[in-house]
Design a protein around this motif. Structure first.
Motif, PDB file in Angstrom:
ATOM      1  N   UNK A 209       0.840  -1.206   0.000  1.00 34.12           N
ATOM      2  CA  UNK A 209       0.000   0.000   0.000  1.00 34.12           C
ATOM      3  C   UNK A 209       0.873   1.254   0.000  1.00 34.12           C
ATOM      4  N   UNK A 210       1.911   1.244   0.810  1.00 38.50           N
ATOM      5  CA  UNK A 210       2.826   2.392   0.842  1.00 38.50           C
ATOM      6  C   UNK A 210       3.467   2.611  -0.520  1.00 38.50           C
ATOM      7  N   UNK A 211       3.856   1.518  -1.169  1.00 41.81           N
ATOM      8  CA  UNK A 211       4.475   1.647  -2.486  1.00 41.81           C
ATOM      9  C   UNK A 211       3.473   2.172  -3.505  1.00 41.81           C
ATOM     10  N   UNK A 212       2.243   1.691  -3.460  1.00 39.56           N
ATOM     11  CA  UNK A 212       1.236   2.151  -4.416  1.00 39.56           C
ATOM     12  C   UNK A 212       0.932   3.631  -4.206  1.00 39.56           C
ATOM     13  N   UNK A 213       0.871   4.072  -2.952  1.00 42.08           N
ATOM     14  CA  UNK A 213       0.638   5.494  -2.688  1.00 42.08           C
ATOM     15  C   UNK A 213       1.740   6.344  -3.299  1.00 42.08           C
ATOM     16  N   UNK A 214       2.944   5.828  -3.255  1.00 41.76           N
ATOM     17  CA  UNK A 214       4.067   6.566  -3.836  1.00 41.76           C
ATOM     18  C   UNK A 214       3.951   6.625  -5.351  1.00 41.76           C
ATOM     19  N   UNK A 215       3.536   5.501  -5.961  1.00 38.43           N
ATOM     20  CA  UNK A 215       3.427   5.432  -7.417  1.00 38.43           C
ATOM     21  C   UNK A 215       2.154   6.116  -7.918  1.00 38.43           C
ATOM     22  N   UNK A 216       1.085   6.036  -7.121  1.00 37.16           N
ATOM     23  CA  UNK A 216      -0.205   6.604  -7.504  1.00 37.16           C
ATOM     24  C   UNK A 216      -0.743   7.435  -6.335  1.00 37.16           C
ATOM     25  N   UNK A 217      -0.334   8.671  -6.222  1.00 33.84           N
ATOM     26  CA  UNK A 217      -0.803   9.506  -5.103  1.00 33.84           C
ATOM     27  C   UNK A 217      -2.321   9.478  -4.998  1.00 33.84           C
ATOM     28  N   UNK A 218      -2.796   9.316  -3.792  1.00 35.52           N
ATOM     29  CA  UNK A 218      -4.234   9.237  -3.564  1.00 35.52           C
ATOM     30  C   UNK A 218      -4.745   7.822  -3.408  1.00 35.52           C
ATOM     31  N   UNK A 219      -3.937   6.813  -3.834  1.00 39.16           N
ATOM     32  CA  UNK A 219      -4.349   5.418  -3.673  1.00 39.16           C
ATOM     33  C   UNK A 219      -4.391   5.070  -2.185  1.00 39.16           C
ATOM     34  N   UNK A 220      -5.381   4.268  -1.807  1.00 35.83           N
ATOM     35  CA  UNK A 220      -5.486   3.912  -0.386  1.00 35.83           C
ATOM     36  C   UNK A 220      -5.560   2.408  -0.142  1.00 35.83           C
TER      37      UNK A 220
ATOM     38  N   UNK B 143      -8.175  -8.346   1.132  1.00 40.13           N
ATOM     39  CA  UNK B 143      -8.605  -7.342   0.157  1.00 40.13           C
ATOM     40  C   UNK B 143      -9.776  -7.931  -0.627  1.00 40.13           C
ATOM     41  N   UNK B 144     -10.615  -7.090  -1.225  1.00 42.11           N
ATOM     42  CA  UNK B 144     -11.755  -7.613  -1.975  1.00 42.11           C
ATOM     43  C   UNK B 144     -11.297  -8.307  -3.262  1.00 42.11           C
ATOM     44  N   UNK B 145     -11.976  -9.372  -3.659  1.00 37.10           N
ATOM     45  CA  UNK B 145     -11.680  -9.998  -4.951  1.00 37.10           C
ATOM     46  C   UNK B 145     -12.219  -9.144  -6.090  1.00 37.10           C
TER      47      UNK B 145
END
Length: 670
Positions: A294-305, A562-564
């Motif tokens: 999640x931390x990595x995704x936030x860095x790559x896609x700001x706003x991702x949660x 996480x949801x499928x």
């Protein structure tokens, strides 16, 4: 001049109608042999004319039909392949008819055995008859026979649907931004110039791991988990219903109870306890792993949660690149397929007292297929043959598997030469570039090679008990044990070599980073196995109708955290559910524990210790099902296997109680 026996261990080219004719002939031959057994007057029956004659007839039938059914998975001509699939259905129906014959059962059960080996054969043969309804009155036996025949049809159709699936998506170059140019070069192009990306692994994995566009990944993931969704969801649902009805007719509470009768786990409760014991430790581990993603995704896609299912492979790969400076295309250069295979032979040959030579000029069913002879090092005897069919084709089986084709068994004073095939889907050679493997590919190859060695080195006297014809929750032990060598520095050095400069080995620094990254996705890997094992057991312990998609989605949400994918139908794509692993997928996790115990002994004695290798060959690879798996494990390990190595491998805390390890002690003492 090469002898036909050397060049043609199995027939590999067929004319239209030929597989059908050969399949029918094999059924007719077996039918006649079985009639001779059944027609004997009781006073003239002996062990040789009943049990052993039955074993021979069925072994001959298997040797005649298994090569034909393989063609349903690999033959390039779709019409010929369809004949192979039809033969698989006919052969399955025939076996059902055989094991529901009371006259054969009566002849075999009364036979007087002379040796422990014959007693083992009789016990296991009668178990199969009884599990097909021979303890029931004729009217109920007929019901079981009909349901077993129905299951065969459903399972063959499900598998054929997946083999013949041609799902693909057209993507623009911009949509595939991030995908290595080497992978792009292997994709077909549409008339409009788009890249045609199939759901076969050589296409699917590079896109899912590298495409920067989340929409691209979601579209491909959606296609992947919806292959044959409508047809196969219906077939699986119907199969689960028929299995439940069949189990109850046979006197079992559920299909899981039925399937586990005669396996190492012995009971549904033992399996559920085992899976439950893994649930919280793995959930704790995957929570930690997902938090990092999640931390990595936030860095790559700001706003991702949060992360989505189609993000997992991508984010794990990006984390792998960042933390360990690893890139699959760089790694591939050091693992050309031919070099890896030869290196694998060089490692395991001396360890197990064997050698491998390629059979040049062998006739095979498709270009690129190779045949190898397995030779006993001490006396130069030919022990076995192994086919390697490793590159994708339209209509070919889409994953990896080992297939037994000719069984090992005693014939008079001789022992037959078993034949197996490893079928895979590695990136194919292109122009001057050979097939280049990722390290995941290497590990997968080692896995299937472990199965092939199990089939190749068997010395069990009877085909039905030889090779990998062992308890289903023991069958993955040799394959999963061999995977561990793929993570050892000495092995990676031995199997690697830059395809452009073969003397250049995998650089030590890169090798060490590959090994260091092993645990990066361990939580995802083992939780995924737990998800499928859980849904499998839920399917096959249910009292009434099941919604396979809903059950799978709930297991995914609960265990993965996480949801499928909404609208996904992944159970329709899991061939294991209709390919022998029904109420048996848990065996991957179960056997992993055994495999880690096996490897721990090699680590202690030395990875290439020939004395330990000889003990492993004797206890695990040669015995087949002549003794229970618990006996074989204890013979090799010289102690009971335990769960400790599994928890150490995953770096997770063991639960307060470990029901599974207690059951191992109980089984070992029984």
């Amino acid at each position: 001049m090469t002898s036909p026996a050397l060049t043609f261990p199995i027939k590999s080219h067929y004319r239209p109608g030929e597989i059908t004719g050969l399949c029918d002939a094999a059924i007719n031959t077996a039918t006649a042999a079985l009639a001779r057994i059944a027609e004997q007057p009781p006073e003239k029956r002996t062990i040789d004319t009943t049990l052993l004659a039955f074993e021979t007839a069925m072994a001959d039938f298997g040797d005649a039909t298994l090569p034909l059914t393989l063609m349903g998975y690999v033959y390039p001509d779709p019409a010929i392949a369809a004949e192979g699939s039809a033969c698989e259905e006919k052969a399955g129906m025939f076996v059902v008819s055989v094991f529901t014959r009371r006259d054969l059962y009566d002849a075999i059960k009364d036979a007087v055995t002379r040796t422990p080996e014959e007693s083992r054969l009789q016990k296991e043969t009668l178990r199969q008859f009884k599990k097909n309804g021979l303890a029931l009155p004729d009217n109920r036996l007929a019901v079981v026979r009909a349901k077993k025949e129905q299951l065969t049809k459903l399972e063959v159709e499900f598998t054929a649907n997946l083999n013949n699936d041609t799902s693909s998506i057209g993507f623009s170059a911009a949509e595939l931004d991030g995908v290595p140019k080497e992978a792009l070069a292997t994709f077909a192009r549409t008339a409009s110039g788009l890249y045609r990306v199939t759901t076969k692994y050589p296409d699917y994995i590079p896109v899912m791991q590298n495409a920067k566009n989340g929409g691209t990944r979601k579209r491909l993931y959606t296609a992947f988990v919806n292959r044959q969704a409508e047809a196969n969801t219906r077939l699986l649902t119907e199969a689960i219903k028929v299995r439940r009805e069949c189990a109850r007719e046979l006197g079992y509470g559920s299909w899981a109870d039925y399937r586990l009768d005669g396996r190492m786990a012995k009971s549904t409760k033992t399996v559920l306890d085992f899976l439950y014991g893994l649930k919280e430790p793995l959930k704790e581990k995957i929570r930690h792993d997902l938090a990092a993603l999640v931390l990595l995704k936030k860095e790559l896609e700001p706003g991702a949660d949060r992360v989505e299912p189609w993000d997992l492979a991508y984010l794990t790969e990006q984390e792998r690149k960042r933390k360990f400076a690893l890139d699959d295309e760089t790694i591939r250069k050091f693992f050309p397929f031919e070099r890896v295979v030869q290196g694998m032979f060089d490692c395991f040959g001396p360890l197990f007292g064997i050698r491998f030579t390629e059979v040049t000029g062998a006739k095979v069913w498709a270009p690129g297929v190779k045949l190898y002879r397995v030779i006993n090092a001490s006396d130069k005897r030919t022990l076995a043959y192994i086919y390697f069919d490793m590159f994708p084709r339209d209509g070919k089986y889409g994953h990896m598997m080992m297939v037994p084709l000719i069984s090992g068994r005693a014939k008079g004073q001789e022992y037959t030469v078993p034949v197996t095939a490893i079928v895979g889907n590695f990136r194919a050679p292109a122009g001057d570039i050979p097939s280049l493997l990722t390290h995941d590919d290497v590990e997968g190859l080692f896995h299937e090679f472990g199965h092939a060695l199990h089939g190749s080195l068997t010395q069990a006297p009877y085909a039905s008990l030889s090779g990998s014809s062992v308890e289903w929750d023991f069958v993955e032990t040799p394959s999963q044990a061999l995977e561990n060598w793929a993570w050892e520095p000495a092995v990676l050095d031995a199997i690697s070599g830059n395809y452009a400069n073969p003397t250049e080995k995998l650089p030590a620094a890169l090798r060490d980073r590959i090994i260091a990254a092993r645990d990066l996705d361990a939580g995802l890997k083992y939780t995924r196995m737990l998800v499928i094992s859980t849904e499998d057991m839920t399917f096959h312990t249910a009292d009434g109708p099941v919604d396979v998609t809903d059950i799978a989605d709930k297991a995914y949400r609960d265990l993965m955290g996480i949801p499928p994918l909404e609208g996904g139908h992944e159970p329709a794509t899991i061939g294991h559910f209709m390919g022998g692993y029904d109420a048996g997928y848990y065996s991957y996790l179960w056997a992993e524990v055994y495999a880690l115990n096996v490897f721990a002994r090699f680590k202690k004695d030395g990875l290439f210790n020939a004395t330990t290798g000889a003990a492993y060959r004797h206890w695990i690879l040669e015995q087949g099902n002549m003794q229970d798996g618990t006996v074989l494990l204890k013979g090799f390990l010289e102690k009971e296997p335990g769960m400790d190595v599994f928890y150490e491998r995953l770096h997770i805390r063991p639960p307060a109680e470990t029901p599974w390890s207690g059951s191992v002690r109980r089984h070992g003492s029984s």
